[in-house]
Design a protein around this motif. Structure first.
Motif, PDB file in Angstrom:
ATOM      1  N   THR A 136      -0.217  -2.786  -4.135  1.00 55.16           N
ATOM      2  CA  THR A 136      -0.913  -2.106  -5.223  1.00 55.16           C
ATOM      3  C   THR A 136      -2.021  -3.011  -5.728  1.00 55.16           C
ATOM      4  O   THR A 136      -1.752  -4.147  -6.141  1.00 55.16           O
ATOM      5  CB  THR A 136       0.044  -1.797  -6.400  1.00 55.16           C
ATOM      6  N   ASP A 137      -3.271  -2.538  -5.656  1.00 53.21           N
ATOM      7  CA  ASP A 137      -4.407  -3.327  -6.135  1.00 53.21           C
ATOM      8  C   ASP A 137      -4.424  -4.740  -5.540  1.00 53.21           C
ATOM      9  O   ASP A 137      -4.669  -5.722  -6.261  1.00 53.21           O
ATOM     10  CB  ASP A 137      -4.392  -3.407  -7.667  1.00 53.21           C
ATOM     11  N   VAL A 138      -4.191  -4.845  -4.249  1.00 53.94           N
ATOM     12  CA  VAL A 138      -4.150  -6.163  -3.626  1.00 53.94           C
ATOM     13  C   VAL A 138      -5.544  -6.582  -3.158  1.00 53.94           C
ATOM     14  O   VAL A 138      -6.423  -5.753  -2.916  1.00 53.94           O
ATOM     15  CB  VAL A 138      -3.180  -6.188  -2.431  1.00 53.94           C
ATOM     16  N   GLN A 145      -1.458 -10.062   4.613  1.00 51.80           N
ATOM     17  CA  GLN A 145      -0.069 -10.510   4.666  1.00 51.80           C
ATOM     18  C   GLN A 145       0.921  -9.354   4.563  1.00 51.80           C
ATOM     19  O   GLN A 145       2.123  -9.543   4.808  1.00 51.80           O
ATOM     20  CB  GLN A 145       0.181 -11.508   3.536  1.00 51.80           C
ATOM     21  N   SER A 146       0.418  -8.162   4.233  1.00 51.36           N
ATOM     22  CA  SER A 146       1.301  -7.005   4.073  1.00 51.36           C
ATOM     23  C   SER A 146       1.478  -6.213   5.370  1.00 51.36           C
ATOM     24  O   SER A 146       2.247  -5.255   5.415  1.00 51.36           O
ATOM     25  CB  SER A 146       0.745  -6.063   2.996  1.00 51.36           C
ATOM     26  N   ILE A 147       0.787  -6.597   6.440  1.00 51.14           N
ATOM     27  CA  ILE A 147       0.839  -5.836   7.693  1.00 51.14           C
ATOM     28  C   ILE A 147       2.103  -6.205   8.466  1.00 51.14           C
ATOM     29  O   ILE A 147       2.331  -7.376   8.787  1.00 51.14           O
ATOM     30  CB  ILE A 147      -0.403  -6.113   8.556  1.00 51.14           C
ATOM     31  N   PHE A 148       2.907  -5.212   8.769  1.00 56.37           N
ATOM     32  CA  PHE A 148       4.111  -5.425   9.569  1.00 56.37           C
ATOM     33  C   PHE A 148       3.763  -5.551  11.044  1.00 56.37           C
ATOM     34  O   PHE A 148       4.165  -6.495  11.723  1.00 56.37           O
ATOM     35  CB  PHE A 148       5.091  -4.277   9.346  1.00 56.37           C
ATOM     36  N   GLY A 149       3.024  -4.577  11.572  1.00 55.68           N
ATOM     37  CA  GLY A 149       2.716  -4.607  12.995  1.00 55.68           C
ATOM     38  C   GLY A 149       1.738  -3.531  13.385  1.00 55.68           C
ATOM     39  O   GLY A 149       1.193  -2.814  12.534  1.00 55.68           O
ATOM     40  N   LEU A 226      -9.231  -2.297   4.811  1.00 56.73           N
ATOM     41  CA  LEU A 226      -8.825  -0.897   4.631  1.00 56.73           C
ATOM     42  C   LEU A 226      -7.616  -0.797   3.710  1.00 56.73           C
ATOM     43  O   LEU A 226      -7.557   0.057   2.817  1.00 56.73           O
ATOM     44  CB  LEU A 226      -8.504  -0.259   5.988  1.00 56.73           C
ATOM     45  N   ILE A 227      -6.643  -1.678   3.924  1.00 57.32           N
ATOM     46  CA  ILE A 227      -5.440  -1.659   3.089  1.00 57.32           C
ATOM     47  C   ILE A 227      -5.787  -2.011   1.648  1.00 57.32           C
ATOM     48  O   ILE A 227      -5.330  -1.350   0.699  1.00 57.32           O
ATOM     49  CB  ILE A 227      -4.382  -2.624   3.654  1.00 57.32           C
ATOM     50  N   ALA A 228      -6.596  -3.042   1.456  1.00 59.47           N
ATOM     51  CA  ALA A 228      -6.964  -3.451   0.097  1.00 59.47           C
ATOM     52  C   ALA A 228      -7.680  -2.326  -0.638  1.00 59.47           C
ATOM     53  O   ALA A 228      -7.385  -2.041  -1.810  1.00 59.47           O
ATOM     54  CB  ALA A 228      -7.840  -4.703   0.143  1.00 59.47           C
ATOM     55  N   PHE A 229      -8.613  -1.659   0.063  1.00 60.77           N
ATOM     56  CA  PHE A 229      -9.350  -0.569  -0.575  1.00 60.77           C
ATOM     57  C   PHE A 229      -8.411   0.584  -0.929  1.00 60.77           C
ATOM     58  O   PHE A 229      -8.452   1.108  -2.051  1.00 60.77           O
ATOM     59  CB  PHE A 229     -10.455  -0.081   0.348  1.00 60.77           C
ATOM     60  N   ALA A 230      -7.565   0.988   0.012  1.00 54.98           N
ATOM     61  CA  ALA A 230      -6.646   2.099  -0.252  1.00 54.98           C
ATOM     62  C   ALA A 230      -5.698   1.775  -1.399  1.00 54.98           C
ATOM     63  O   ALA A 230      -5.358   2.653  -2.210  1.00 54.98           O
ATOM     64  CB  ALA A 230      -5.859   2.439   1.007  1.00 54.98           C
ATOM     65  N   SER A 231      -5.297   0.503  -1.496  1.00 55.69           N
ATOM     66  CA  SER A 231      -4.310   0.126  -2.514  1.00 55.69           C
ATOM     67  C   SER A 231      -4.861   0.216  -3.926  1.00 55.69           C
ATOM     68  O   SER A 231      -4.107   0.193  -4.897  1.00 55.69           O
ATOM     69  CB  SER A 231      -3.802  -1.300  -2.253  1.00 55.69           C
ATOM     70  N   HIS A 233      -6.202   2.827  -5.033  1.00 54.20           N
ATOM     71  CA  HIS A 233      -6.063   4.240  -5.391  1.00 54.20           C
ATOM     72  C   HIS A 233      -4.626   4.745  -5.275  1.00 54.20           C
ATOM     73  O   HIS A 233      -4.221   5.645  -6.009  1.00 54.20           O
ATOM     74  CB  HIS A 233      -6.959   5.087  -4.487  1.00 54.20           C
ATOM     75  N   VAL A 234      -3.865   4.190  -4.324  1.00 56.68           N
ATOM     76  CA  VAL A 234      -2.500   4.652  -4.108  1.00 56.68           C
ATOM     77  C   VAL A 234      -1.677   3.456  -3.644  1.00 56.68           C
ATOM     78  O   VAL A 234      -2.165   2.619  -2.868  1.00 56.68           O
ATOM     79  CB  VAL A 234      -2.456   5.788  -3.060  1.00 56.68           C
ATOM     80  N   THR A 235      -0.474   3.342  -4.140  1.00 56.59           N
ATOM     81  CA  THR A 235       0.399   2.253  -3.718  1.00 56.59           C
ATOM     82  C   THR A 235       0.861   2.488  -2.283  1.00 56.59           C
ATOM     83  O   THR A 235       1.348   3.572  -1.949  1.00 56.59           O
ATOM     84  CB  THR A 235       1.614   2.147  -4.651  1.00 56.59           C
ATOM     85  N   LEU A 236       0.666   1.487  -1.455  1.00 52.15           N
ATOM     86  CA  LEU A 236       1.148   1.543  -0.082  1.00 52.15           C
ATOM     87  C   LEU A 236       2.516   0.881  -0.017  1.00 52.15           C
ATOM     88  O   LEU A 236       2.750  -0.162  -0.643  1.00 52.15           O
ATOM     89  CB  LEU A 236       0.174   0.829   0.850  1.00 52.15           C
ATOM     90  N   ARG A 237       3.416   1.485   0.767  1.00 48.88           N
ATOM     91  CA  ARG A 237       4.790   0.995   0.852  1.00 48.88           C
ATOM     92  C   ARG A 237       5.186   0.759   2.302  1.00 48.88           C
ATOM     93  O   ARG A 237       4.537   1.283   3.223  1.00 48.88           O
ATOM     94  CB  ARG A 237       5.737   1.989   0.188  1.00 48.88           C
ATOM     95  N   PRO A 238       6.215  -0.038   2.530  1.00 56.56           N
ATOM     96  CA  PRO A 238       6.645  -0.293   3.900  1.00 56.56           C
ATOM     97  C   PRO A 238       6.854   1.000   4.693  1.00 56.56           C
ATOM     98  O   PRO A 238       7.522   1.923   4.228  1.00 56.56           O
ATOM     99  CB  PRO A 238       7.959  -1.056   3.714  1.00 56.56           C
ATOM    100  N   GLY A 239       6.245   1.037   5.857  1.00 56.43           N
ATOM    101  CA  GLY A 239       6.324   2.220   6.706  1.00 56.43           C
ATOM    102  C   GLY A 239       5.102   3.108   6.644  1.00 56.43           C
ATOM    103  O   GLY A 239       4.931   3.982   7.497  1.00 56.43           O
ATOM    104  N   ASP A 240       4.231   2.902   5.653  1.00 62.34           N
ATOM    105  CA  ASP A 240       2.989   3.674   5.617  1.00 62.34           C
ATOM    106  C   ASP A 240       2.102   3.245   6.784  1.00 62.34           C
ATOM    107  O   ASP A 240       2.132   2.100   7.240  1.00 62.34           O
ATOM    108  CB  ASP A 240       2.263   3.474   4.290  1.00 62.34           C
ATOM    109  N   LEU A 241       1.294   4.194   7.248  1.00 69.03           N
ATOM    110  CA  LEU A 241       0.546   4.029   8.491  1.00 69.03           C
ATOM    111  C   LEU A 241      -0.951   4.078   8.217  1.00 69.03           C
ATOM    112  O   LEU A 241      -1.428   4.958   7.499  1.00 69.03           O
ATOM    113  CB  LEU A 241       0.944   5.158   9.451  1.00 69.03           C
TER     114      LEU A 241
END
Length: 287
Positions: A136-138, A145-149, A226-231, A233-241
């Motif tokens: 969230t807002d990262v 560091q939030s990327i699983f794979g 991409l993740i930072a920008f999306a975060s 606006h919306v919280t990203l959680r484990p398993g989001d693609l």
């Protein structure tokens, strides 16, 4: 580490999809998809302690590698040359749209051409990133560091619907980017600690002809950006693609245009991760 999502034997309900660690040509089962993403530290530690698998990889019924309620966020025009072939400028910030998780399908699944797309469907090979930590807002460093794979995706598109919607002043890509059973996704995941996402080769082959061959080094916005920008606006959680965009070479950008019709076969790959192949079929396969 390398993981794979699959449907256990005699478990037809997708709510029972599972995940395991790949060890050579065997898989060691871990747990259900939802449980895995709800406690990733535990299950990754468990996976690291396993040295031998029990299930032959070739006998698995593959499944999408994310929860049924995952968000699927896609980047539009994230390669300059793809923007050029579509006569669209490179965006100054990530242009994001959503896919429906319900339309995710795996290697071997048929993709029907709906009657609304009489010319056929278009292909788009993409690197797909799976979120492993709540974001969230990262900032970009934290996002990385939030990327699983990573896995591969084919963002198969209905251009007739896209073009029709773009005649409206409001414009939207909802239907054109969510054609039934068109979200082709790899079931194998390579964890981010083993992949350099800055120069991965992506390729699309349609009916034995190479249509796309590009590299992630040409992305406008990195996965972390991409993740930072999306975060914001919306919280990203484990398993989001996160689908990170496609290089040039799509059918829409050719002269004359080329689309996949029933009887075609399409293979997309990200070197070092995996490939998926899907047959294109006629509309009666819907439903």
């Amino acid at each position: 580490m390398r993981f794979v999502a699959y449907r256990p034997a005699h478990q037809p309900n997708p709510k029972n999809n599972a995940i395991g660690i790949v060890l050579g040509d065997k898989v060691a089962p871990l747990t259900g998809i939802d449980e895995f993403y709800s406690d990733m530290d535990r299950w990754r530690a468990k996976a690291a302690s396993i040295s031998e698998g029990t299930l032959p990889v070739e006998l698995l019924t593959l499944a999408p590698p994310v929860p049924l309620d995952a968000k699927v966020i896609c980047a539009a025009i994230n390669y300059v040359k793809h923007g050029a072939e579509a006569n669209l400028p490179a965006p100054e910030f990530p242009n994001l749209f959503a896919r429906w998780t319900a339309e995710l399908v795996v290697d071997g699944s048929p993709v029907p051409v709906p009657l609304a797309e009489p010319e056929g469907l278009d292909w788009e090979v993409e690197l797909a990133a799976i979120v492993g930590k709540t974001a969230t807002d990262v900032d970009v460093k934290t996002a990385a560091q939030s990327i699983f794979g990573y896995t591969v995706a084919n963002d198969i598109s209905g251009r007739a619907s896209q073009l029709q919607a773009m005649t409206l002043s409001t414009g939207q890509w909802g239907l054109g980017k969510n054609v039934e059973k068109s979200g082709c996704i790899g079931s194998f995941i390579e964890t981010a600690d083993g992949i350099d996402e800055s120069n991965l080769i992506l390729e699309t082959v349609v009916d034995d002809e190479v249509m796309q061959s590009g590299s992630t080094r040409d992305m406008i916005f990195s996965v972390a950006e991409l993740i930072a920008f999306a975060s914001r606006h919306v919280t990203l959680r484990p398993g989001d693609l996160i689908l990170t965009g496609t290089p040039d070479g799509v059918g829409f950008g050719r002269d004359p245009k080329v689309y996949m019709k029933p009887g075609s076969s399409v293979t997309v790959s990200v070197a070092g991760i995996c490939s998926i192949t899907n047959p294109i079929v006629e509309a009666s396969y819907r439903g």
